[in-house]
Write an enzyme that holds these catalytic residues in place. Structure first.
Site, short mmCIF file in Angstrom:
data_model
loop_
_atom_site.label_atom_id
_atom_site.label_comp_id
_atom_site.label_asym_id
_atom_site.label_seq_id
_atom_site.Cartn_x
_atom_site.Cartn_y
_atom_site.Cartn_z
N ARG A 186 1.64 -2.26 -14.73
CA ARG A 186 2.93 -2.05 -15.39
C ARG A 186 3.97 -1.58 -14.38
O ARG A 186 5.11 -2.04 -14.39
CB ARG A 186 2.83 -1.03 -16.53
CG ARG A 186 4.15 -0.91 -17.32
CD ARG A 186 4.05 0.10 -18.46
NE ARG A 186 5.18 -0.01 -19.38
CZ ARG A 186 6.35 0.60 -19.23
NH1 ARG A 186 6.57 1.38 -18.18
NH2 ARG A 186 7.31 0.43 -20.11
N CYS A 187 3.60 -0.66 -13.51
CA CYS A 187 4.54 -0.17 -12.50
C CYS A 187 5.05 -1.30 -11.61
O CYS A 187 6.20 -1.27 -11.17
CB CYS A 187 3.88 0.89 -11.62
SG CYS A 187 3.57 2.47 -12.43
#
Length: 396
Positions: free
Chosen positions: A387-388
């Site tokens: 996600r990052c």
């Protein structure tokens, strides 16, 4: 282009393939550049390519920061904007600033994009020798720098594209990053969204000059419902500013402000909680029952209340299901540190996760979530997961 949830089918995403900026990391500077180790650059690139290939295999359009930046910098206004921002660094001093400005002006758009990401050392200016009769006087700052010192700092954390921009509906928030090592990232993101033809006419919901706000702290729980973590990176004033702008633009009816510990292990809300279905999150069990939220609407601010209950109420569902990270306290802590919670949903019940988080991935699958496993031994040294490393630009 629009994003209203964490789990709608992912259509277009912005990534940054790590490059020369990672090779700038040394034991002397990795802490200040926010990395916990010195990554093997070639392997990190292989891991990132595997990630991008997994996305494409599921029909996702992958855009790269470096490509968009180079294309944007072919436009003079974008070039002037980013050059001015770099040269505003007060550490340069007037004499060296003039030299750096001349150096940047001679670069092509592609070369400038590379330099802005990878950084520039004193020796790379082409005038590494000390001033003397045969060399121009480049001033005191230059004279006192070591050859390897940076006149433009590298941006190894640009890998984590989630933090510098977040789409909310059809608008994009270009964020304000709290750590000095990352503050210049949004200069590049801002230039892309303001000047690249792909984003012509896009409305900016937030800008880097505002209060600290980072994309890793922003979760789109459901259409109209946003959770914003406040802690080490995002400040309460940033959450309040974002909430007010979302309400004014009709992009949200409820913002949940969620205090999280101001620690490296929990730097963003998405390090402890991400969505994997329309009614399910994968969550660090140590905080599942203690995480609190303030419920903010256009007319009120109430709380605190348990986050899970407040989220379910705002989303209009009975319960927000929780899938634990790990099965025991030690495994849970290890896999939270290794970004076990930091999954990227490609669609409801389909997510990308690091393969190393064996127990968390098994837990997800036991709960009906399909997991696409990717390697992340080198990518994870900057403390960020799938996600990052991704900024969704469009979701169904």
């Amino acid at each position: 282009m629009s994003v209203t949830t964490e789990v709608g089918r992912l259509v277009t995403v912005l990534l940054h393939r790590p490059g020369a900026e990672l090779s700038r990391l040394t034991p002397r500077n990795n802490d200040s550049l926010l990395f916990d180790g010195i990554p093997w650059v070639g392997r990190a690139q292989e891991e990132h390519d595997t990630f991008a290939a997994a996305l494409r295999a599921h029909g996702v359009e992958v855009l790269y920061v470096a490509d968009l930046l180079a294309e944007a910098l072919a436009i003079e206004a974008a070039r002037a904007e980013v050059s001015t921002a770099v040269l505003a660094d007060f550490r340069l001093g007037d004499t060296l600033r003039e030299k750096v400005g001349s150096y940047l002006a001679e670069l092509s758009a592609a070369e400038l994009a590379t330099t802005l990401v990878a950084g520039l050392s004193r020796s790379e200016l082409g005038v590494g020798r000390a001033p003397g009769p045969a060399a121009p006087d480049l001033g005191l700052v230059h004279a006192l720098m070591a050859p390897g010192d940076f006149v433009i700092d590298p941006l190894p954390n640009l890998l984590f594209t989630r933090d510098s921009s977040v789409w909310i509906g059809p608008q994009v928030a270009v964020t304000s990053l709290a750590m000095h090592a990352r503050s210049r990232e949004t200069t590049l993101t801002h230039a892309i969204y303001r000047h690249h033809p792909r984003f012509a006419g896009t409305t900016l919901l937030y800008e880097p000059t505002l209060e600290h706000l980072e994309g890793g702290d922003v979760l789109l729980l459901a259409p109209g419902v946003i959770a914003v973590g406040v802690g080490e990176r995002t400040r309460p004033a940033g959450a309040e500013r974002l909430a007010k702008r979302c309400f004014a633009a009709g992009l949200a009816h409820t913002v949940l402000v969620v205090p999280i510990a101001q620690e490296r292990a929990t730097m963003h809300l998405d390090t402890v909680c991400t969505m994997v279905d329309v009614d399910a999150v994968v969550m660090y069990p140590n905080i599942a029952t203690t995480l609190q939220a303030w419920t903010v609407t256009a007319s009120s601010c109430t709380g605190p209340a348990p986050f899970l209950a407040a989220a379910a109420a705002a989303m209009g569902i009975d319960t927000l299901r929780v899938i634990d990270t790990g099965l025991d306290p030690v495994t849970a802590e290890r896999e939270q540190w290794d970004d076990g919670n930091n999954t990227l949903a490609l669609a409801p019940r389909l997510c990308v996760a690091y393969e190393r988080n064996v127990e968390t991935n098994a837990q997800l699958e036991r709960n009906g979530i399909e997991v696409i496993r990717i390697p992340g031994s080198e990518l994870g040294s900057g403390r960020g997961g799938p996600r990052c490393m991704s900024a969704p630009i469009n979701r169904d």
